[in-house]
Design a protein around this motif. Structure first.
Motif, mmCIF file in Angstrom:
data_model
loop_
_atom_site.group_PDB
_atom_site.id
_atom_site.type_symbol
_atom_site.label_atom_id
_atom_site.label_comp_id
_atom_site.label_asym_id
_atom_site.label_seq_id
_atom_site.Cartn_x
_atom_site.Cartn_y
_atom_site.Cartn_z
ATOM 1 N N ASP A 138 13.623 32.002 51.930
ATOM 2 C CA ASP A 138 13.329 30.815 51.131
ATOM 3 C C ASP A 138 12.157 31.158 50.224
ATOM 4 O OD1 ASP A 138 12.673 28.380 50.051
ATOM 5 O OD2 ASP A 138 12.092 27.444 51.950
ATOM 6 N N PRO A 139 12.324 31.104 48.904
ATOM 7 C CA PRO A 139 11.271 31.584 48.013
ATOM 8 C C PRO A 139 10.073 30.653 47.868
ATOM 9 C CG PRO A 139 13.102 30.748 46.742
ATOM 10 C CD PRO A 139 13.530 30.714 48.178
ATOM 11 N N ASP A 140 10.230 29.361 48.186
ATOM 12 C CA ASP A 140 9.143 28.413 47.908
ATOM 13 C C ASP A 140 7.811 28.787 48.565
ATOM 14 O OD1 ASP A 140 10.886 27.063 46.338
ATOM 15 O OD2 ASP A 140 10.632 25.117 47.325
ATOM 16 N N PRO A 141 7.800 29.203 49.856
ATOM 17 C CA PRO A 141 6.501 29.547 50.463
ATOM 18 C C PRO A 141 5.828 30.759 49.820
ATOM 19 C CG PRO A 141 8.161 29.126 52.156
ATOM 20 C CD PRO A 141 8.881 29.221 50.853
ATOM 21 N N GLY A 142 6.565 31.525 49.029
ATOM 22 C CA GLY A 142 5.989 32.723 48.437
ATOM 23 C C GLY A 142 5.374 32.515 47.072
ATOM 24 N N ALA A 143 5.476 31.310 46.515
ATOM 25 C CA ALA A 143 4.948 31.073 45.169
ATOM 26 C C ALA A 143 3.429 31.232 45.148
ATOM 27 C CB ALA A 143 5.339 29.684 44.689
ATOM 28 N N ALA A 246 3.634 15.889 46.348
ATOM 29 C CA ALA A 246 2.333 16.489 46.628
ATOM 30 C C ALA A 246 1.496 15.598 47.542
ATOM 31 C CB ALA A 246 1.592 16.750 45.321
ATOM 32 N N ALA A 247 1.518 14.295 47.281
ATOM 33 C CA ALA A 247 0.762 13.365 48.118
ATOM 34 C C ALA A 247 1.302 13.347 49.541
ATOM 35 C CB ALA A 247 0.809 11.963 47.511
ATOM 36 N N THR A 269 -1.537 15.117 39.600
ATOM 37 C CA THR A 269 -0.872 15.104 38.302
ATOM 38 C C THR A 269 0.039 16.317 38.186
ATOM 39 O OG1 THR A 269 -1.228 14.911 35.910
ATOM 40 C CG2 THR A 269 -2.678 16.422 37.097
ATOM 41 N N ALA A 270 1.096 16.171 37.412
ATOM 42 C CA ALA A 270 1.987 17.302 37.166
ATOM 43 C C ALA A 270 1.237 18.354 36.349
ATOM 44 C CB ALA A 270 3.231 16.831 36.425
ATOM 45 N N LEU A 271 1.358 19.602 36.752
ATOM 46 C CA LEU A 271 0.714 20.702 36.039
ATOM 47 C C LEU A 271 1.724 21.481 35.198
ATOM 48 C CD1 LEU A 271 -1.711 22.593 35.478
ATOM 49 C CD2 LEU A 271 -1.090 23.843 37.573
ATOM 50 N N LEU A 272 2.807 21.905 35.821
ATOM 51 C CA LEU A 272 3.763 22.758 35.119
ATOM 52 C C LEU A 272 5.147 22.575 35.694
ATOM 53 C CD1 LEU A 272 4.228 25.355 33.187
ATOM 54 C CD2 LEU A 272 4.193 26.616 35.331
ATOM 55 N N GLN A 273 6.141 22.652 34.820
ATOM 56 C CA GLN A 273 7.523 22.772 35.275
ATOM 57 C C GLN A 273 8.186 23.898 34.485
ATOM 58 O OE1 GLN A 273 9.083 18.838 34.310
ATOM 59 N NE2 GLN A 273 10.180 19.685 32.556
ATOM 60 N N TYR A 309 3.380 23.209 45.160
ATOM 61 C CA TYR A 309 4.551 23.785 44.503
ATOM 62 C C TYR A 309 5.818 23.458 45.272
ATOM 63 C CZ TYR A 309 8.132 27.203 43.388
ATOM 64 O OH TYR A 309 9.321 27.792 43.058
ATOM 65 N N GLU A 310 6.906 23.213 44.529
ATOM 66 C CA GLU A 310 8.218 23.129 45.157
ATOM 67 C C GLU A 310 9.296 23.304 44.102
ATOM 68 O OE1 GLU A 310 8.639 19.320 47.050
ATOM 69 O OE2 GLU A 310 9.756 18.499 45.348
ATOM 70 N N THR A 311 10.512 23.611 44.575
ATOM 71 C CA THR A 311 11.698 23.693 43.739
ATOM 72 C C THR A 311 12.569 22.483 44.007
ATOM 73 O OG1 THR A 311 11.654 26.113 43.911
ATOM 74 C CG2 THR A 311 13.699 25.118 43.143
ATOM 75 N N GLN A 312 13.124 21.893 42.965
ATOM 76 C CA GLN A 312 14.064 20.793 43.116
ATOM 77 C C GLN A 312 15.334 21.117 42.356
ATOM 78 O OE1 GLN A 312 12.583 16.865 42.168
ATOM 79 N NE2 GLN A 312 10.674 17.150 43.313
#
Length: 314
Positions: A138-143, A246-247, A269-273, A309-312
């Protein structure tokens, strides 16, 4: 980011910082953005009741859209390619020392003058890493998110053997206007509930079409068919609000109606997508996007170590 000659490895003169600060604080009268605001107001006045139209317009936030740079554009960053890492910093890795791939790098001094709703640094750079598409986990924990302060000595780094390298795509920027999607906290605060927002805003009908449909058609024109790479503004989330996600991660629960949850969500707040981009073989699966959020206090302190961070995807 030596590919772009952004100069993040040099100290920024104090006089330049003063000029840059003045440019950031001055509201940039972008003709295109002003025109888009007028178009959105026309839509709102046509579809919504007068008081509701005013409330919708008050929710608009400027964001920086990242797009492919042309020969005459100022380059502000890059997708893929090779990064400029601080001297002495090892290449980012995760489980079992698997090397991460550079997804995106941004030079903050190149973003000065673009309207945006978040307190970006005036100089330095930010690098986003993630496991490559060949990773079996799962790539998310590696970001990883790496902030390089101005004045840091950096050098262009070739990826270690076995690292997946996305093709280089140089990026330009422009300002766009964004509005809250689906279940953003501001909708709860403004209308009392998401159901009320659906009734008073998104579901309002005119000539057999909803306001949501009108906004979608407007966005198709504004997007120009470009991928949704964006800094600040409201994230174009596929599932839940990245601010709420995030909250919830910070608190360990998702009690949207609770006062504590609302207070925590208000701090983010959103930083980047980063969306899928066929130009550089970036695909996250099922039309997914990558999202980063940050507490506003951390952003002002230039502390990116606690960014979420997360992927959707669909």
């Amino acid at each position: 980011m030596c590919d772009l000659d952004l100069g993040v490895g040099h100290a920024v003169p104090q006089r330049l910082l003063v000029v840059v600060l003045w440019m950031r604080l001055a509201w940039r009268k972008d003709v295109a953005v002003t025109g888009r605001r007028g178009e959105l107001e026309q839509l709102a006045r046509r579809w919504l009741a007068p008081g509701i139209a005013d409330r919708f317009m008050a929710l608009l936030r400027p964001a920086i859209r990242l797009c492919a740079s042309g020969p005459d554009d100022q380059r502000v960053g890059q997708l893929g390619g090779e990064p400029a890492l601080p001297d002495g910093m090892p290449w980012p890795t995760w489980a079992d020392d698997e090397p991460l791939s550079l997804v995106l790098a941004i030079g903050f001094d190149r973003l000065v003058g673009y309207e945006v709703d978040i307190d970006l640094p005036l100089a330095g750079s930010l690098l986003f890493f993630r496991p490559g598409p060949e990773s079996a986990r799962d790539p998310d924990p590696g970001a990883r998110l790496i902030y390089v302060p101005p004045g840091t000595a950096v050098s262009r780094r070739r990826p270690p053997s076995g690292t997946y390298v996305y093709p280089l795509k140089r990026l330009a920027a422009r300002t766009v206007l964004t509005w809250p999607h689906g279940c953003e906290p501001v909708l709860m605060a403004q209308f009392g509930s998401f159901a009320q927002a659906d009734q008073l805003v998104w579901g309002q009908q005119c000539d057999g079409q909803s306001f949501q449909d009108a906004l979608w058609r407007h966005r198709v024109v504004v997007d120009r068919g470009e991928p949704d790479h964006q800094i600040g503004g409201y994230a174009c989330t596929v599932q839940n609000s990245i601010v709420y996600q995030a909250a919830g991660a910070a608190l360990g629960h998702y009690n949207y109606q609770g006062a504590a949850f609302a207070a925590e969500a208000a701090m983010w707040t959103a930083l980047l997508q980063v969306s899928e981009d066929t130009d550089v073989d970036m695909g996250w699966g099922d039309g997914a996007l990558l999202y980063w959020a940050v507490r506003t206090t951390d952003l002002s302190a230039r502390n990116f170590s606690r960014a979420y961070y997360e992927t959707q995807g669909h």
